[in-house]
Design a protein around this motif. Structure first.
Motif, PDB file in Angstrom:
ATOM      1  N   VAL A  12     -18.404  53.894  67.240  1.00  0.00           N
ATOM      2  CA  VAL A  12     -18.911  53.742  65.880  1.00  0.00           C
ATOM      3  C   VAL A  12     -18.963  55.124  65.238  1.00  0.00           C
ATOM      4  O   VAL A  12     -19.467  56.073  65.826  1.00  0.00           O
ATOM      5  CB  VAL A  12     -20.319  53.123  65.903  1.00  0.00           C
ATOM      6  CG1 VAL A  12     -20.905  53.069  64.486  1.00  0.00           C
ATOM      7  CG2 VAL A  12     -20.271  51.718  66.501  1.00  0.00           C
ATOM      8  N   GLU A  13     -18.433  55.257  64.033  1.00  0.00           N
ATOM      9  CA  GLU A  13     -18.471  56.533  63.333  1.00  0.00           C
ATOM     10  C   GLU A  13     -19.496  56.476  62.217  1.00  0.00           C
ATOM     11  O   GLU A  13     -19.524  55.529  61.428  1.00  0.00           O
ATOM     12  CB  GLU A  13     -17.093  56.870  62.759  1.00  0.00           C
ATOM     13  CG  GLU A  13     -16.054  57.122  63.830  1.00  0.00           C
ATOM     14  CD  GLU A  13     -14.797  57.761  63.247  1.00  0.00           C
ATOM     15  OE1 GLU A  13     -14.744  58.002  62.025  1.00  0.00           O
ATOM     16  OE2 GLU A  13     -13.865  58.011  64.024  1.00  0.00           O
ATOM     17  N   ILE A  14     -20.332  57.492  62.180  1.00  0.00           N
ATOM     18  CA  ILE A  14     -21.362  57.583  61.153  1.00  0.00           C
ATOM     19  C   ILE A  14     -21.221  58.932  60.463  1.00  0.00           C
ATOM     20  O   ILE A  14     -21.253  59.970  61.111  1.00  0.00           O
ATOM     21  CB  ILE A  14     -22.772  57.447  61.765  1.00  0.00           C
ATOM     22  CG1 ILE A  14     -22.912  56.080  62.447  1.00  0.00           C
ATOM     23  CG2 ILE A  14     -23.842  57.629  60.689  1.00  0.00           C
ATOM     24  CD1 ILE A  14     -24.170  55.956  63.292  1.00  0.00           C
ATOM     25  N   GLY A  15     -21.043  58.943  59.170  1.00  0.00           N
ATOM     26  CA  GLY A  15     -20.894  60.182  58.415  1.00  0.00           C
ATOM     27  C   GLY A  15     -22.220  60.652  57.858  1.00  0.00           C
ATOM     28  O   GLY A  15     -22.991  59.864  57.316  1.00  0.00           O
ATOM     29  N   LEU A  16     -22.464  61.941  58.010  1.00  0.00           N
ATOM     30  CA  LEU A  16     -23.661  62.557  57.455  1.00  0.00           C
ATOM     31  C   LEU A  16     -23.246  63.823  56.723  1.00  0.00           C
ATOM     32  O   LEU A  16     -22.234  64.427  57.047  1.00  0.00           O
ATOM     33  CB  LEU A  16     -24.647  62.944  58.564  1.00  0.00           C
ATOM     34  CG  LEU A  16     -25.132  61.851  59.506  1.00  0.00           C
ATOM     35  CD1 LEU A  16     -25.868  62.481  60.681  1.00  0.00           C
ATOM     36  CD2 LEU A  16     -26.060  60.900  58.776  1.00  0.00           C
ATOM     37  N   THR A  17     -24.039  64.218  55.759  1.00  0.00           N
ATOM     38  CA  THR A  17     -23.834  65.516  55.137  1.00  0.00           C
ATOM     39  C   THR A  17     -25.024  66.398  55.483  1.00  0.00           C
ATOM     40  O   THR A  17     -26.164  66.078  55.148  1.00  0.00           O
ATOM     41  CB  THR A  17     -23.696  65.392  53.615  1.00  0.00           C
ATOM     42  OG1 THR A  17     -22.595  64.552  53.314  1.00  0.00           O
ATOM     43  CG2 THR A  17     -23.457  66.762  53.001  1.00  0.00           C
ATOM     44  N   ILE A  18     -24.772  67.487  56.215  1.00  0.00           N
ATOM     45  CA  ILE A  18     -25.821  68.378  56.669  1.00  0.00           C
ATOM     46  C   ILE A  18     -25.508  69.781  56.184  1.00  0.00           C
ATOM     47  O   ILE A  18     -24.447  70.322  56.491  1.00  0.00           O
ATOM     48  CB  ILE A  18     -25.937  68.354  58.213  1.00  0.00           C
ATOM     49  CG1 ILE A  18     -26.264  66.927  58.695  1.00  0.00           C
ATOM     50  CG2 ILE A  18     -27.005  69.353  58.684  1.00  0.00           C
ATOM     51  CD1 ILE A  18     -26.266  66.786  60.197  1.00  0.00           C
ATOM     52  N   ASP A  19     -26.416  70.358  55.427  1.00  0.00           N
ATOM     53  CA  ASP A  19     -26.230  71.705  54.889  1.00  0.00           C
ATOM     54  C   ASP A  19     -24.902  71.835  54.146  1.00  0.00           C
ATOM     55  O   ASP A  19     -24.224  72.848  54.234  1.00  0.00           O
ATOM     56  CB  ASP A  19     -26.313  72.757  56.005  1.00  0.00           C
ATOM     57  CG  ASP A  19     -27.714  72.882  56.574  1.00  0.00           C
ATOM     58  OD1 ASP A  19     -28.665  72.484  55.883  1.00  0.00           O
ATOM     59  OD2 ASP A  19     -27.855  73.366  57.703  1.00  0.00           O
ATOM     60  N   GLY A  20     -24.515  70.778  53.454  1.00  0.00           N
ATOM     61  CA  GLY A  20     -23.301  70.829  52.660  1.00  0.00           C
ATOM     62  C   GLY A  20     -22.026  70.577  53.438  1.00  0.00           C
ATOM     63  O   GLY A  20     -20.947  70.538  52.854  1.00  0.00           O
ATOM     64  N   SER A  21     -22.130  70.401  54.759  1.00  0.00           N
ATOM     65  CA  SER A  21     -20.952  70.132  55.559  1.00  0.00           C
ATOM     66  C   SER A  21     -20.891  68.649  55.911  1.00  0.00           C
ATOM     67  O   SER A  21     -21.909  67.999  56.130  1.00  0.00           O
ATOM     68  CB  SER A  21     -20.989  70.944  56.868  1.00  0.00           C
ATOM     69  OG  SER A  21     -20.904  72.314  56.589  1.00  0.00           O
ATOM     70  N   ARG A  22     -19.706  68.156  55.961  1.00  0.00           N
ATOM     71  CA  ARG A  22     -19.492  66.767  56.334  1.00  0.00           C
ATOM     72  C   ARG A  22     -19.510  66.655  57.861  1.00  0.00           C
ATOM     73  O   ARG A  22     -18.679  67.240  58.552  1.00  0.00           O
ATOM     74  CB  ARG A  22     -18.132  66.302  55.810  1.00  0.00           C
ATOM     75  CG  ARG A  22     -17.793  64.860  56.158  1.00  0.00           C
ATOM     76  CD  ARG A  22     -18.703  63.894  55.435  1.00  0.00           C
ATOM     77  NE  ARG A  22     -18.255  62.510  55.626  1.00  0.00           N
ATOM     78  CZ  ARG A  22     -18.956  61.455  55.234  1.00  0.00           C
ATOM     79  NH1 ARG A  22     -20.126  61.622  54.658  1.00  0.00           N
ATOM     80  NH2 ARG A  22     -18.498  60.238  55.414  1.00  0.00           N
ATOM     81  N   ILE A  23     -20.493  65.926  58.365  1.00  0.00           N
ATOM     82  CA  ILE A  23     -20.647  65.748  59.802  1.00  0.00           C
ATOM     83  C   ILE A  23     -20.378  64.288  60.140  1.00  0.00           C
ATOM     84  O   ILE A  23     -20.875  63.384  59.465  1.00  0.00           O
ATOM     85  CB  ILE A  23     -22.069  66.117  60.268  1.00  0.00           C
ATOM     86  CG1 ILE A  23     -22.433  67.533  59.837  1.00  0.00           C
ATOM     87  CG2 ILE A  23     -22.204  65.943  61.777  1.00  0.00           C
ATOM     88  CD1 ILE A  23     -21.692  68.627  60.539  1.00  0.00           C
ATOM     89  N   VAL A  55     -32.467  61.010  63.092  1.00  0.00           N
ATOM     90  CA  VAL A  55     -31.483  60.522  62.127  1.00  0.00           C
ATOM     91  C   VAL A  55     -30.544  59.493  62.738  1.00  0.00           C
ATOM     92  O   VAL A  55     -30.432  58.388  62.224  1.00  0.00           O
ATOM     93  CB  VAL A  55     -30.699  61.692  61.509  1.00  0.00           C
ATOM     94  CG1 VAL A  55     -29.605  61.170  60.586  1.00  0.00           C
ATOM     95  CG2 VAL A  55     -31.645  62.619  60.753  1.00  0.00           C
ATOM     96  N   PRO A  56     -29.846  59.837  63.847  1.00  0.00           N
ATOM     97  CA  PRO A  56     -28.939  58.846  64.419  1.00  0.00           C
ATOM     98  C   PRO A  56     -29.656  57.586  64.885  1.00  0.00           C
ATOM     99  O   PRO A  56     -29.095  56.500  64.815  1.00  0.00           O
ATOM    100  CB  PRO A  56     -28.291  59.570  65.603  1.00  0.00           C
ATOM    101  CG  PRO A  56     -28.887  60.907  65.666  1.00  0.00           C
ATOM    102  CD  PRO A  56     -29.785  61.123  64.506  1.00  0.00           C
ATOM    103  N   THR A  57     -30.867  57.739  65.332  1.00  0.00           N
ATOM    104  CA  THR A  57     -31.620  56.563  65.754  1.00  0.00           C
ATOM    105  C   THR A  57     -31.816  55.616  64.587  1.00  0.00           C
ATOM    106  O   THR A  57     -31.644  54.407  64.697  1.00  0.00           O
ATOM    107  CB  THR A  57     -32.992  56.988  66.323  1.00  0.00           C
ATOM    108  OG1 THR A  57     -32.765  57.880  67.392  1.00  0.00           O
ATOM    109  CG2 THR A  57     -33.779  55.784  66.818  1.00  0.00           C
ATOM    110  N   ARG A  58     -32.151  56.183  63.459  1.00  0.00           N
ATOM    111  CA  ARG A  58     -32.386  55.357  62.277  1.00  0.00           C
ATOM    112  C   ARG A  58     -31.092  54.664  61.843  1.00  0.00           C
ATOM    113  O   ARG A  58     -31.077  53.495  61.506  1.00  0.00           O
ATOM    114  CB  ARG A  58     -32.926  56.235  61.152  1.00  0.00           C
ATOM    115  CG  ARG A  58     -33.188  55.478  59.870  1.00  0.00           C
ATOM    116  CD  ARG A  58     -34.141  56.258  58.975  1.00  0.00           C
ATOM    117  NE  ARG A  58     -33.718  57.636  58.768  1.00  0.00           N
ATOM    118  CZ  ARG A  58     -32.887  58.015  57.794  1.00  0.00           C
ATOM    119  NH1 ARG A  58     -32.418  57.123  56.948  1.00  0.00           N
ATOM    120  NH2 ARG A  58     -32.539  59.268  57.653  1.00  0.00           N
TER     121      ARG A  58
END
Ligand SMILES: [Zn+2]
Length: 65
Positions: A12-23, A55-58
């Motif tokens: 499963v892929e989950i996209g996050l934006t952390i400190d302006g970077s795409r994670i 975060v990932p848990t949520r």
């Protein structure tokens, strides 16, 4: 879609934006392996993961519903 290196299950892929970077977090629901990628490159977020552990848990919880 990628496969888990441990068990071959679909990740499963989950996209996050952390400190302006795409994670992107790739998570295996079978063996709970996670890997992280920043702008397409693998990253090790050992220290950051501690802070982001909620975060990932949520997200995982919302995905499973
Ligand atoms: Zn797996």
């Amino acid at each position: 879609m990628s496969s888990c290196q441990g068990c071959g299950h679909e990740l499963v892929e989950i996209g996050l934006t952390i400190d302006g970077s795409r994670i992107v977090m790739r998570s295996c629901s079978t063996c709970d392996t996670r890997s992280w990628h920043r702008d397409g490159d693998p990253v090790h977020l050992d220290g950051v993961l501690t802070d982001l552990s909620a975060v990932p848990t949520r997200y995982r919880r919302s995905l499973s519903s």
